[in-house]
Design an enzyme around this catalytic site. Structure first.
Site, short mmCIF file in Angstrom:
data_model
loop_
_atom_site.label_atom_id
_atom_site.label_comp_id
_atom_site.label_asym_id
_atom_site.label_seq_id
_atom_site.Cartn_x
_atom_site.Cartn_y
_atom_site.Cartn_z
N LYS A 56 0.82 -1.22 0.00
CA LYS A 56 0.00 0.00 0.00
C LYS A 56 0.85 1.26 0.00
O LYS A 56 0.37 2.33 -0.37
CB LYS A 56 -0.94 0.01 1.21
CG LYS A 56 -2.12 -0.92 1.07
CD LYS A 56 -3.20 -0.57 2.08
CE LYS A 56 -4.45 -1.40 1.90
NZ LYS A 56 -5.48 -1.09 2.90
N LYS A 62 -4.71 -10.51 -6.50
CA LYS A 62 -5.87 -10.79 -5.66
C LYS A 62 -7.06 -9.96 -6.13
O LYS A 62 -6.89 -8.80 -6.50
CB LYS A 62 -5.49 -10.39 -4.23
CG LYS A 62 -6.49 -10.74 -3.17
CD LYS A 62 -6.09 -10.12 -1.84
CE LYS A 62 -6.29 -8.63 -1.85
NZ LYS A 62 -6.30 -7.98 -0.53
N LYS A 104 -11.38 -4.80 -4.00
CA LYS A 104 -12.35 -3.72 -4.17
C LYS A 104 -11.66 -2.43 -4.58
O LYS A 104 -12.31 -1.49 -5.02
CB LYS A 104 -13.15 -3.54 -2.88
CG LYS A 104 -12.31 -3.38 -1.63
CD LYS A 104 -13.17 -3.57 -0.37
CE LYS A 104 -12.27 -3.63 0.87
NZ LYS A 104 -12.90 -4.14 2.05
P1 TYM Z 1 -10.36 -6.29 4.16
O1 TYM Z 1 -11.41 -5.27 4.40
O2 TYM Z 1 -9.29 -5.98 3.19
O3 TYM Z 1 -11.00 -7.64 3.70
C1 TYM Z 1 -12.02 -8.25 4.46
C2 TYM Z 1 -11.90 -9.75 4.45
O4 TYM Z 1 -12.01 -10.26 3.11
C3 TYM Z 1 -10.90 -11.09 2.83
N1 TYM Z 1 -10.57 -10.94 1.40
C4 TYM Z 1 -10.45 -11.96 0.54
N2 TYM Z 1 -10.59 -13.30 0.69
C5 TYM Z 1 -10.41 -14.05 -0.40
N3 TYM Z 1 -10.10 -13.57 -1.62
C6 TYM Z 1 -9.95 -12.26 -1.82
N4 TYM Z 1 -9.65 -11.77 -3.02
C7 TYM Z 1 -10.13 -11.38 -0.71
N5 TYM Z 1 -10.07 -10.03 -0.55
C8 TYM Z 1 -10.34 -9.79 0.74
C9 TYM Z 1 -9.78 -10.58 3.72
O5 TYM Z 1 -8.78 -11.54 3.92
C10 TYM Z 1 -10.53 -10.25 4.97
O6 TYM Z 1 -10.74 -11.40 5.76
N6 TYM Z 1 -7.22 -5.99 8.01
C11 TYM Z 1 -8.50 -6.51 7.63
C12 TYM Z 1 -9.63 -5.95 8.44
C13 TYM Z 1 -9.50 -6.15 9.92
C14 TYM Z 1 -9.59 -7.39 10.60
C15 TYM Z 1 -9.42 -7.07 11.98
C16 TYM Z 1 -9.78 -8.71 10.20
C17 TYM Z 1 -9.29 -5.18 10.83
N7 TYM Z 1 -9.24 -5.73 12.10
C18 TYM Z 1 -9.45 -8.06 12.96
C19 TYM Z 1 -9.82 -9.68 11.19
C20 TYM Z 1 -9.64 -9.38 12.54
C21 TYM Z 1 -8.74 -6.14 6.16
O7 TYM Z 1 -8.10 -5.28 5.62
O8 TYM Z 1 -9.72 -6.74 5.56
#
Ligand code: TYM
Length: 328
Positions: free
Chosen positions: A111, A192, A195
């Site tokens: 990022k 990957k 969004k």
């Molecule tokens: P975020 O918002 O990027 O994504 C949310 C969840 O979706 C999963 N994900 C995917 N899984 C499979 N294939 C993909 N292409 C894909 N894109 C996204 C992510 O792995 C995630 O599970 N840091 C985290 C948010 C967070 C969090 C937490 C998660 C903040 N605090 C505590 C768990 C526990 C994040 O950026 O997710």
């Protein structure tokens, strides 16, 4: 009952990757665990967000949770910023995290790459994520593959705290699906599905209209072969589509392969589009009903109240262990 915690950032349209890697498993776990499913707005602002868009996306993600089948009477669904203990514990754990650990995080590297100015919040993002998880003494964290490194850091921070201040934190375990933990872009299977990709054809948004979904899948990149076979190393594009098919339909990868044995990619993609539409269309219908009802604010308030009680109690205990003087 054991505890589950997970979160999604309200930083753009949710994709079928978020659904398969995360939300689908949230729904599965909610009957057997005490669950917290959070909309992590404090994380979203580690990169610039338009205020109105952030507000809209926050409500959209919360609504999608419920539309996808999360039951707010069983699970706490709330905004991270509504439970201030997240930010407070985030600071405490930042003091236990080393620069070197944060510098090694691949999400930070990705990022921040090529940017002139990188916010300090993006750098300490993983210690706030550790705080989210540890605040509830979480046992299990359902996430996609890309969050594995952050979760390992959370485990390390928990161990470090326990060693220095007394055994308090549960060491959380990841819950990462075997197939579908990393759904790839429809236009480039080396990336990957995300969004934040500016090419809308690269992802299926959960709120894409059925015809858009059909078009995106029909245009998805495949190889020049003709076998519907799961082989991520040699057939990454087709394997990605099989993974989506399997995860959405509930058929195993082998069953999908069998069903399309001897068939070309065309009919396979056509069916895949219908499988995806058959799950997303009712979800979208429910989404519209919940948005119209206006009930999401109540759900979020109640979720924050329930989670906030536990968070306040736990944070007091943590502060005591760290040597803070209690307020008289
Ligand atoms: P975020 O918002 O990027 O994504 C949310 C969840 O979706 C999963 N994900 C995917 N899984 C499979 N294939 C993909 N292409 C894909 N894109 C996204 C992510 O792995 C995630 O599970 N840091 C985290 C948010 C967070 C969090 C937490 C998660 C903040 N605090 C505590 C768990 C526990 C994040 O950026 O997710």
């Amino acid at each position: 009952m054991k505890t589950v915690f997970s979160g999604i950032q309200p930083s753009g349209k949710l994709t079928i990757g978020n659904y398969i890697g995360a939300i689908k498993n949230f729904v599965k776990l909610q009957d057997d665990y005490k669950c917290n499913f959070v909309i992590v707005d404090l994380h979203a602002i580690t990169v610039p967000q338009d205020p109105e868009a952030l507000r809209e996306q926050s409500e959209a993600v919360a609504t999608l949770y419920i539309a996808a089948g999360i039951d707010p009477s069983k699970s706490n669904v709330y905004m991270q910023s509504h439970v201030p203990q997240h930010a407070e514990l985030g600071w405490l754990l930042t003091t236990l995290t080393s620069m070197g650990e944060l510098e090694r995080m691949t999400q930070f590297k990705d990022k921040s790459a090529g940017k002139d100015s990188v916010g300090a919040g993006l750098f300490v993002y993983p210690s706030l994520m550790a705080a989210d998880i540890l605040l509830f003494n979480t046992d299990l964290v359902p996430v996609g593959e890309d969050q594995k490194q952050h979760l390992e850091l959370a485990r390390d921070i928990a161990g470090r705290f326990n060693h220095r201040f007394g055994n308090y934190f549960t060491i959380p375990e990841p819950y990462i699906p075997e197939v579908g933990a990393r759904i790839m872009s429809l236009d480039d299977a080396s990336k990957k599905m995300s969004k934040s990709n500016p090419n809308e054809g690269s992802y299926i948004a959960l709120l894409d209209p059925p015809d858009v979904i059909r078009k995106k899948i029909s245009r998805a990149t495949t190889d020049s072969g003709r076998e519907v076979k799961y082989d991520p190393a040699n057939k990454p594009e087709v394997s990605n589509l099989i993974g989506i098919y399997s995860q959405i339909s509930g058929l195993s990868v082998a069953e999908v392969e069998q069903r399309y044995e001897g068939q070309m990619y065309g009919p396979f993609k056509k069916d895949l589009a219908e499988v995806v539409v058959s799950v997303l269309e009712p979800l979208q219908q429910k989404y519209r009903e919940i948005r119209e009802s206006g009930e999401i604010r109540n759900i979020l308030r109640e979720g924050a109240e329930r989670a906030g009680e536990i968070a306040a109690k736990n944070l007091k205990e943590i502060q005591h262990l760290m040597g803070f003087l209690p307020r008289g």
